[in-house]
Design an enzyme around this catalytic site. Structure first.
Site, PDB file in Angstrom:
ATOM      1  N   LYS A  76      -2.343  -5.080   5.589  1.00 26.49           N
ATOM      2  CA  LYS A  76      -2.782  -3.691   5.765  1.00 26.49           C
ATOM      3  C   LYS A  76      -1.567  -2.792   5.970  1.00 26.49           C
ATOM      4  O   LYS A  76      -1.434  -1.748   5.325  1.00 26.49           O
ATOM      5  CB  LYS A  76      -3.739  -3.568   6.955  1.00 26.49           C
ATOM      6  CG  LYS A  76      -4.121  -2.122   7.266  1.00 26.49           C
ATOM      7  CD  LYS A  76      -4.562  -1.881   8.693  1.00 26.49           C
ATOM      8  CE  LYS A  76      -3.707  -2.395   9.779  1.00 26.49           C
ATOM      9  NZ  LYS A  76      -2.804  -1.458  10.434  1.00 26.49           N
ATOM     10  N   LYS A  90       7.133   2.819  12.669  1.00 31.58           N
ATOM     11  CA  LYS A  90       6.308   1.606  12.690  1.00 31.58           C
ATOM     12  C   LYS A  90       6.354   0.928  11.318  1.00 31.58           C
ATOM     13  O   LYS A  90       6.473  -0.294  11.220  1.00 31.58           O
ATOM     14  CB  LYS A  90       4.865   1.922  13.051  1.00 31.58           C
ATOM     15  CG  LYS A  90       3.964   0.689  13.078  1.00 31.58           C
ATOM     16  CD  LYS A  90       2.513   1.068  13.347  1.00 31.58           C
ATOM     17  CE  LYS A  90       1.591  -0.107  13.515  1.00 31.58           C
ATOM     18  NZ  LYS A  90       1.562  -1.073  12.462  1.00 31.58           N
TER      19      LYS A  90
END
Length: 146
Positions: free
Chosen positions: A86, A18
Site C-alpha cells: 500500500k 514517511k
C-alpha cells in the site's frame, strides 16, 4: 505513538518523509535478502555473514533484526507485505506525478507482488526472501520439518 515529533514543513511534507522512509526500508530489505541469497549460494554460513556485516557499513535495523528471523524461518509480520505494498503504491503514484523514476522501489514492489501471488500477503516484509529463493533456486528459509 512515536517518541520524536518533528515538524517536516508545510502540509504534506510529513507524508513525503514517511514515503522516503518506505523507499529506504524497501531497498534496504532488498539488499539484505540479496546478501542472504548470495552468501547461501556461495556456501557461507548465514549467521556468520550476519554477524560480520551488522558491524560494518552495511549494518542496519533490517539486517540486525530481520535477517536472523529469516534464517530461523520466522516470516511473521512486524509490518506486513500488504501494508508495505500500500505504501509503495502511494510512493510510485506520487513518483509518476513527479515524473521521477524510482527503479529500485518499483523492483521491490514487483518482487513483493510475487510474494503476494504465492500467498504471502500477511507475511512480514522480510518474506521478500521467498521471491529471491524462487528466482535464484536457493533455499534459505527452513521448511517447517527442518
Amino acid at each position: 505513538m512515536g517518541k520524536n515529533i518533528i515538524h517536516c514543513g508545510p502540509v504534506g511534507a510529513g507524508q513525503t518523509v514517511k514515503a522516503c522512509n518506505q523507499i529506504m526500508c524497501g531497498l534496504n530489505l532488498l539488499g539484505m535478502v540479496e546478501a542472504l541469497s548470495f552468501a547461501k549460494k556461495a556456501g557461507v554460513d548465514l549467521e556468520t555473514m550476519i554477524q560480520v556485516t551488522t558491524q560494518g557499513a552495511a549494518g542496519s535495523w533490517a539486517l540486525s533484526n530481520l535477517a536472523p528471523r529469516v534464517v530461523k524461518g520466522d516470516l511473521d509480520p512486524g509490518f506486513s507485505v500488504r501494508f508495505q505494498q500500500k505504501d509503495l503504491r502511494i510512493v510510485l503514484e506520487e513518483a509518476e506525478r513527479l515524473q521521477l523514476p524510482l527503479l529500485g522501489t518499483a523492483q521491490v514492489s514487483q518482487l513483493l507482488r510475487s510474494v503476494q501471488a504465492h500467498g504471502g500477503d500477511e507475511d512480514g516484509t522480510h518474506a521478500l526472501i521467498t521471491a529471491l529463493e524462487r528466482l535464484g533456486n536457493v533455499d534459505i528459509v527452513p521448511d517447517e520439518q527442518d
